[in-house]
Design a protein around this motif. Structure first.
Motif, short mmCIF file in Angstrom:
data_model
loop_
_atom_site.label_atom_id
_atom_site.label_comp_id
_atom_site.label_asym_id
_atom_site.label_seq_id
_atom_site.Cartn_x
_atom_site.Cartn_y
_atom_site.Cartn_z
N VAL A 251 0.84 -1.19 0.00
CA VAL A 251 0.00 0.00 0.00
C VAL A 251 0.88 1.25 0.00
CG1 VAL A 251 -1.84 1.26 1.18
CG2 VAL A 251 -1.79 -1.25 1.27
N ALA A 252 0.65 2.12 -0.98
CA ALA A 252 1.38 3.39 -1.07
C ALA A 252 0.41 4.54 -0.82
CB ALA A 252 2.02 3.54 -2.44
N ILE A 253 0.87 5.54 -0.08
CA ILE A 253 0.07 6.72 0.21
C ILE A 253 0.64 7.91 -0.55
CG2 ILE A 253 -0.87 8.20 2.03
CD1 ILE A 253 -1.65 5.26 2.26
N GLY A 254 -0.21 8.72 -1.15
CA GLY A 254 0.29 9.88 -1.87
C GLY A 254 -0.84 10.70 -2.46
N PRO A 255 -0.51 11.83 -3.06
CA PRO A 255 -1.54 12.65 -3.72
C PRO A 255 -1.99 11.99 -5.02
CG PRO A 255 0.64 13.60 -4.05
CD PRO A 255 0.82 12.45 -3.10
N SER A 256 -3.20 12.31 -5.43
CA SER A 256 -3.80 11.65 -6.59
C SER A 256 -2.97 11.80 -7.86
CB SER A 256 -5.21 12.20 -6.84
OG SER A 256 -6.07 11.87 -5.77
N HIS A 257 -2.41 13.00 -8.10
CA HIS A 257 -1.70 13.22 -9.37
C HIS A 257 -0.45 12.36 -9.48
CE1 HIS A 257 0.58 15.98 -6.77
NE2 HIS A 257 1.55 15.87 -7.64
N VAL A 258 0.13 11.97 -8.35
CA VAL A 258 1.30 11.08 -8.36
C VAL A 258 0.85 9.63 -8.52
CG1 VAL A 258 3.24 10.21 -7.01
CG2 VAL A 258 2.71 12.66 -7.01
N LEU A 259 -0.17 9.24 -7.75
CA LEU A 259 -0.65 7.86 -7.79
C LEU A 259 -1.18 7.49 -9.17
CD1 LEU A 259 -2.62 7.74 -4.40
CD2 LEU A 259 -0.35 6.77 -4.86
N ILE A 260 -1.85 8.43 -9.81
CA ILE A 260 -2.52 8.09 -11.07
C ILE A 260 -1.51 7.83 -12.19
CG2 ILE A 260 -2.90 10.30 -12.23
CD1 ILE A 260 -5.97 9.41 -12.09
N LYS A 261 -0.38 8.51 -12.16
CA LYS A 261 0.66 8.23 -13.16
C LYS A 261 1.23 6.83 -12.96
CE LYS A 261 2.05 13.06 -13.81
NZ LYS A 261 3.15 14.05 -13.65
N SER A 262 1.41 6.44 -11.72
CA SER A 262 1.91 5.09 -11.43
C SER A 262 0.88 4.03 -11.82
CB SER A 262 2.26 4.97 -9.95
OG SER A 262 3.32 5.85 -9.61
N LEU A 263 -0.41 4.36 -11.67
CA LEU A 263 -1.46 3.43 -12.09
C LEU A 263 -1.37 3.18 -13.59
CD1 LEU A 263 -4.12 1.86 -11.51
CD2 LEU A 263 -5.33 3.99 -12.00
N LEU A 264 -1.22 4.24 -14.37
CA LEU A 264 -1.12 4.09 -15.82
C LEU A 264 0.15 3.35 -16.24
CD1 LEU A 264 -2.41 7.58 -17.03
CD2 LEU A 264 -3.59 5.38 -17.16
N ALA A 265 1.19 3.43 -15.40
CA ALA A 265 2.43 2.71 -15.69
C ALA A 265 2.36 1.26 -15.25
CB ALA A 265 3.61 3.40 -14.99
N GLY A 266 1.23 0.86 -14.66
CA GLY A 266 1.05 -0.53 -14.26
C GLY A 266 1.65 -0.88 -12.92
#
Length: 318
Positions: free
Chosen positions: A141-156
């Motif tokens: 589980v990683a905690i962070g702001p949405s704009h950072v998390l969402i880039k990592s989501l798109l990177a898989g």
């Protein structure tokens, strides 16, 4: 010819023309870095080898994938399209490998990103519940702001995240399941002068120093909008930080005020050092959502966690 035969034997199959995994990795790395040399370094290969992979792809596709310039490469429309599909293929292959390992070992590992409130109130309780019934289950589980998390989501890098789609990002890139809004509470040290007032008004809050998230943060913008709406001076913030640890250390020996999500506030005020101000009004941030990349199928373990989170949201006490 059956649909499966069409898929496997179709004349347009790029793999029949010689497309390899190394090609897919190369085009993704090029789009990510914007330079052939950096893409080669990312893939731990030489620049001539990277250039050869690019030439092979352009030859088999019959079109340019990028335009070379003094500052690097600019992907063409064809290059961007191939990179997007290649990224999806590589993620799916990695997921297949992980899913098979989960089946073999009887456990499962899930990668989740979340804003702080959702992590405290949703992710942690659900993960603990699942682990109580399956000791082999693991969650990262990683905690962070949405704009950072969402880039990592798109990177898989994550199976799913709980956050918000930034305004400058196309929501069609995601499957979105809106959850709920986030209430803001204000934390101060125990013994703070404002604790003698019940309730505390925004005008009283304006007289004190604040510890706020960095400029542009959604929580900060929401608070500032409330002050503006009431014709009050904006909060004075000598320290801007997204770090929970820095925030707690700063308010513990000063009269500064720090905004925090309601779920986090409830957790932190169980001790004696930190207190919540009895605010005269309710301030809410726009809802966060459970987000997965569009077209991405969750692994059984990730689907289990997602289902439990949604069930917790829809429970009778919510």
């Amino acid at each position: 010819m059956t649909p499966s035969q069409t898929l496997l034997l179709g004349a347009g199959n790029l793999f029949k023309r010689g497309l390899k995994i190394s090609h897919l990795r190369m085009v993704v790395a090029m789009e990510e870095t914007g330079q052939i040399s950096l893409a080669a370094a990312m893939l731990k290969t030489s620049q001539p080898a990277a250039s050869r992979l690019l030439s092979e792809m352009e030859e088999m596709l019959g079109t340019r994938l990028c335009e070379r310039g003094a500052r690097g490469v600019e992907m063409t429309n064809a290059g961007r399209a191939l990179a997007q599909r290649a990224r999806t293929m590589l993620i799916e292959m990695r997921e297949a490998e992980r899913e098979i390992e989960d089946i073999k070992n009887g456990g499962g590992t899930v990668f989740i990103g979340a804003v702080t409130a959702a992590a405290v109130d949703l992710v942690v309780p659900v993960v603990r519940d699942i682990q109580s019934r399956n000791a082999l289950f693991e969650a990262q589980v990683a905690i962070g702001p949405s704009h950072v998390l969402i880039k990592s989501l798109l990177a898989g890098e994550y199976d799913f995240i709980i956050g918000r789609v930034p305004q400058d990002m196309d929501p069609r890139l995601f499957h979105i399941r809106q959850i709920r809004s986030e209430k803001i509470r204000f934390l101060v040290r125990n013994g703070h002068p404002l604790l003698a007032h019940n309730p505390v008004t925004m005008a009283q809050l304006a007289q004190y120093e604040w510890i706020l998230p960095p400029p542009g943060n959604l929580m900060r913008r929401t608070i500032e909008d409330v002050f503006i709406a009431q014709n009050l001076p904006l909060p004075r913030s000598g320290l801007n930080t997204a770090s929970l640890l820095v925030t707690l250390a700063s308010i513990s020996d000063s009269d500064a005020i720090a905004p925090m999500a309601e779920e986090v506030t409830s957790l932190l005020t169980r001790g004696a050092a930190i207190a919540e101000l009895p605010l005269s009004e309710t301030i809410e941030i726009k809802p966060y959502s459970l987000l997965t990349a569009a077209g991405h199928r969750l692994s059984p373990s990730a689907q289990l966690v997602s289902d439990h989170i949604l069930a917790r949201i829809e429970g009778p006490n919510r």
